[in-house]
Design an enzyme around this catalytic site. Structure first.
Site, PDB file in Angstrom:
ATOM      1  N   LEU A 155      60.921  28.588  69.153  1.00  0.00           N
ATOM      2  CA  LEU A 155      60.423  28.016  70.291  1.00  0.00           C
ATOM      3  C   LEU A 155      59.302  26.980  70.104  1.00  0.00           C
ATOM      4  CD1 LEU A 155      60.651  30.640  73.085  1.00  0.00           C
ATOM      5  CD2 LEU A 155      62.131  28.569  72.903  1.00  0.00           C
ATOM      6  N   GLY A 156      58.154  27.397  68.901  1.00  0.00           N
ATOM      7  CA  GLY A 156      57.301  26.769  68.549  1.00  0.00           C
ATOM      8  C   GLY A 156      56.318  27.448  67.682  1.00  0.00           C
ATOM      9  N   GLY A 211      52.214  27.814  66.150  1.00  0.00           N
ATOM     10  CA  GLY A 211      50.831  27.772  66.402  1.00  0.00           C
ATOM     11  C   GLY A 211      50.140  28.415  65.447  1.00  0.00           C
ATOM     12  N   ASP A 264      40.835  31.346  75.966  1.00  0.00           N
ATOM     13  CA  ASP A 264      41.577  30.161  75.216  1.00  0.00           C
ATOM     14  C   ASP A 264      42.396  29.768  76.626  1.00  0.00           C
ATOM     15  OD1 ASP A 264      42.156  28.428  73.180  1.00  0.00           O
ATOM     16  OD2 ASP A 264      43.834  29.814  72.355  1.00  0.00           O
TER      17      ASP A 264
END
Length: 753
Positions: A30-31, A33, A146
């Site tokens: 999905l991603g 980071g 965050d």
């Protein structure tokens, strides 16, 4: 697809589709980071789709990063909120750490912002969701630290959900010097977070508290409203310098259509000094809600509330006609897609009160109000109506009618069409429950009495609906009213559900034979086949049909949430249905009760108490909101307050014996077993004269810690098909008994296990 490699022992494994990590089968990436990679995966044990965040092997050596990763899971897993992505668990498999969390199909705010500014209505709606989530986190002692658009995902249903507590720190109260306010703090000394969304104190590595999230929230809302970041720089250090030294450009310089009140609230969030900001996210949430309320008349969508027509005929028994006339106009206008029409329950909340129309309009968030009066004399009727612009209380339209009662349908049509013309919307062709004048008047009486929802008024409603059918046997709405009446007697514990459910089912079937689209009838069939017959698949089909109409009646949403979603423990969806109902019925007693109960089921006792308290202020004599308040206060440990609320519920509705069971339970927990025993003896004596649900005794014996007697009464309640039993697994008070095989057997027999 992109393959990510992790080290397991001395070997390196590529994480691609089909790879298994513990019980999870990877489906896709999905991603990625700074904290790790996120995958879409299938939980093979529970057969559900999850999002899986991993910490790559090369980062495990970094103790600080690993600690923050583990802290993310621990912080987020402690939170249970519909606007926070749910954490299912944290595990370690062959050296790979991973967090399994709720998979949310949707779009991040970062992606949405990339398309430009959001409409003010959407931005403030998402902001309210975020504020609600942060308020819950802060109440649990957690600062997010965050918050940024990439960490907010908007579901396909339009709900904003907060994720990634990777930088969250636990906060704890600090004893304040005498005369000063206590604050919350975290360990200072490091700069963590994303530069463009940091608070000044965070950028400087100083102590941060919940007010740091208030600043970041302001940055996120600023960007949603105008499509630009509040502070920009060519590098991260330049961005931090701007946050510390500069003021953001006024929002209305960029987008003049932004309401001044909302701009002011955003700028207050962005004050450099934490003491000058909003001090809590609850304050922010209330301020935004008030700004939206004051701007309600200026919304793009035209909106109207139709107040009950004043009865000038003399005698309260004639009140039904003015109520019914208003309700028929509401029903006609509600079919206009581009018009927001307040439902009957909220519009009628101002009956008998001194009415300042501007205040009424602001409470209901509408731009126009229809009010009028009606006088009947024999076969003649005189009606006056006027449409008022809330903003300046000017008349948009007014008219008087004096005609024969046989012209009542034409008068309704004339008024509805005049309103549509004034608001510049197109009225749909009228659809009547009956064209017979005598049947119509009896139907209005049935609605009037049913809305009061007491044993006496329900009996009068039944008589009225039966009279309708004598005049017009093809009136589907009258059959629908009888179906709701029959189920209501069983649901309130006035009569056995085994006696009432067949009558409700028959009446609903007769209604649908005449009008297959009647929402009320489908919703009653959903109630019967679900909460009585335990066929949840068939119940869902009926509720889907009930909610296929536009607009969905608010009480249909309540039935769906309370009798279908809650038994299936889909509490977040239930709360969403109540909130949708509040959009057109903001003052509904039943909807407010339902939302407070949904919050209670989620374990959000403070929120449930706060919401129930607001509802009690609106309706001090409505027993169900006192009941919800009592339940939440009991679980919170505020037993004296719980007893006071439950005593009020019992006093206001003595036939609702379930409240007596919970009251006795609170007596027991408060060390007053004699009072509890006396109360339950009274209820038992009453059972020789009227029906009393065995469930109230089950609740009492649960508090006494007597499982054998509790399960005995539960078995009796199951035999009588008390629909409360389908919600037992939502009740925190039964937590000590959930490992008992008899508990699991009860759920299984209701197809809920």
């Amino acid at each position: 697809m992109l393959a990510v490699r992790v080290r397991i022992g001395e070997s390196v494994m590529a994480i691609t589709a089909g790879v298994r990590i513990g019980p999870y089968e990877i489906l896709s990436l999905l991603g990625t980071g700074g904290m790790g990679e996120v995958y879409k995966a299938r939980d093979t044990g529970l057969n559900r789709i999850v999002a899986l965040k991993t910490l790559p092997a090369e980062k495990i050596a970094d103790a600080g990063r690993k600690g923050r990763f583990l802290q993310e899971a621990q912080a987020a897993a402690s939170l249970n909120h519909p606007n926070i992505v749910t954490i299912y668990g944290i595990s370690e498999e062959s050296g790979v750490y991973f967090i399994a969390m709720e998979y949310v199909a949707g779009t991040t705010l970062e992606q949405m912002n990339g398309r430009g500014a959001l409409p003010v209505k959407d931005a403030t709606k998402y902001a309210s969701d975020i504020a609600d989530a942060l308020a819950a986190a802060h109440a649990a002692g957690i600062v997010h630290r965050d918050l940024k658009p990439a960490n907010v995902i908007v579901t396909q249903g339009g709900r904003a959900k907060l994720l990634d507590f990777g930088l969250a720190q636990f906060i704890e109260p600090v004893a304040a010097p005498e005369g000063e306010t206590a604050t919350m703090r975290t360990l200072p000394g490091t700069i963590v977070g994303t530069a463009a969304y940091m608070s000044p104190e965070q950028a400087e590595g100083r102590t941060v508290d919940a007010r740091s999230d208030v600043f970041s929230f302001g940055l996120v809302l600023y960007e949603m409203l105008c499509g630009q970041r509040a502070f920009q720089g060519g590098s991260w250090i330049a961005t931090l310098a701007a946050i510390l030294q500069e003021e953001p450009r006024p929002l209305r310089d960029i987008k003049p259509a932004i309401p001044a009140a909302i701009e002011g609230h955003v700028l207050r969030c962005l004050r450099k000094d934490p003491a000058q900001r909003f001090q809590t996210m609850r304050e922010v949430q209330r301020a935004l809600a008030e700004a939206a309320l004051s701007n309600g008349a200026a919304e793009d969508t035209p909106s109207i509330a139709v107040l009950p027509f004043a009865n000038l005929s003399g005698g309260k028994e004639n009140e039904y006609f003015g109520d019914g006339l208003a309700e028929e106009i509401i029903n006609a206008l509600a079919k206009v897609p581009e018009l927001r029409v307040i439902a009957r329950g909220s519009a009628f909340a101002f009956r008998g009160k001194e009415r300042d129309l501007r205040t009424v309009g602001q409470r209901l968030r509408v731009g126009a109000i229809l009010e009028g009066s009606v006088r009947t004399a024999g076969n003649r009727v005189r009606i006056a109506a006027q449409l008022i612009n809330v903003a300046d209380e000017s008349h948009l339209w007014s008219e008087r009618y004096e005609r024969e009662m046989t012209d009542i349908f034409a008068i309704q049509d004339d008024i509805s069409q005049a309103i549509a013309n004034a608001l510049k919307v197109k009225l749909a062709a009228p659809r009547r429950s009956t064209s017979n004048v005598e049947a119509f008047q009896s139907y209005l009486k049935g609605l009037y009495w049913y809305q009061r929802y007491t044993p006496e008024s329900l009996a009068l409603a039944k008589e009225s609906f039966e009279r309708v059918l004598r005049h017009d046997p093809a009136c589907a709405a009258a059959y629908g009213g009888l179906a709701v009446y029959s189920y209501g007697l069983g649901a309130l514990g006035i009569r056995r559900m085994t006696e009432m459910a067949p009558l409700a089912k028959s009446a609903a079937g007769n209604a649908l034979a005449i009008d297959p689209t009647l929402s009320e009838a489908h919703s009653v069939l959903g109630l019967v086949v679900g909460a009585v017959e335990f066929d949840w698949k068939a119940a869902e089909s009926h509720f889907q049909a009930a909610m296929a109409v536009d607009p969905v009646p608010p009480l249909v949403r309540v039935r769906y949430a309370l009798y279908f979603l809650t038994p299936l423990r889909r509490f977040e969806e239930a709360a969403a249905q109540y909130r949708r109902a509040l959009e057109t019925d903001p003052l509904s007693m039943m909807v407010h009760y339902g939302l407070a109960f949904a919050l209670y089921c989620q374990g959000r006792y403070d929120d449930a108490i706060e919401h129930a308290a607001a509802a009690v202020d609106l309706y001090p004599d409505y027993w169900l909101v006192h009941f919800a308040m009592g339940l939440a206060l009991s679980q919170k440990g505020c037993l004296r307050e719980s007893i006071a609320s439950l005593e009020t519920a019992v006093r206001l509705s003595p036939s609702f014996t379930l409240a007596a069971g919970f009251l006795a339970a609170s007596y027991v927990r408060d060390g007053k077993p004699e009072g509890a025993e006396e109360l339950m003896d009274e209820v038992m004596a009453r059972s020789s004269k009227q029906y009393v649900s065995p469930a109230c005794f089950a609740v009492y014996h649960a508090a006494l810690g007597q499982p054998d007697r509790m399960f005995g009464f539960f078995q009796a309640a199951l035999a009588e098909r008390d629909p409360y039993l389908t919600r037992m697994d939502a009740e925190p008070c039964f937590e000590p008994f959930r490992s008992d095989p008899r508990y699991r057997d009860l759920l299984a027999r209701m197809n809920l296990g």
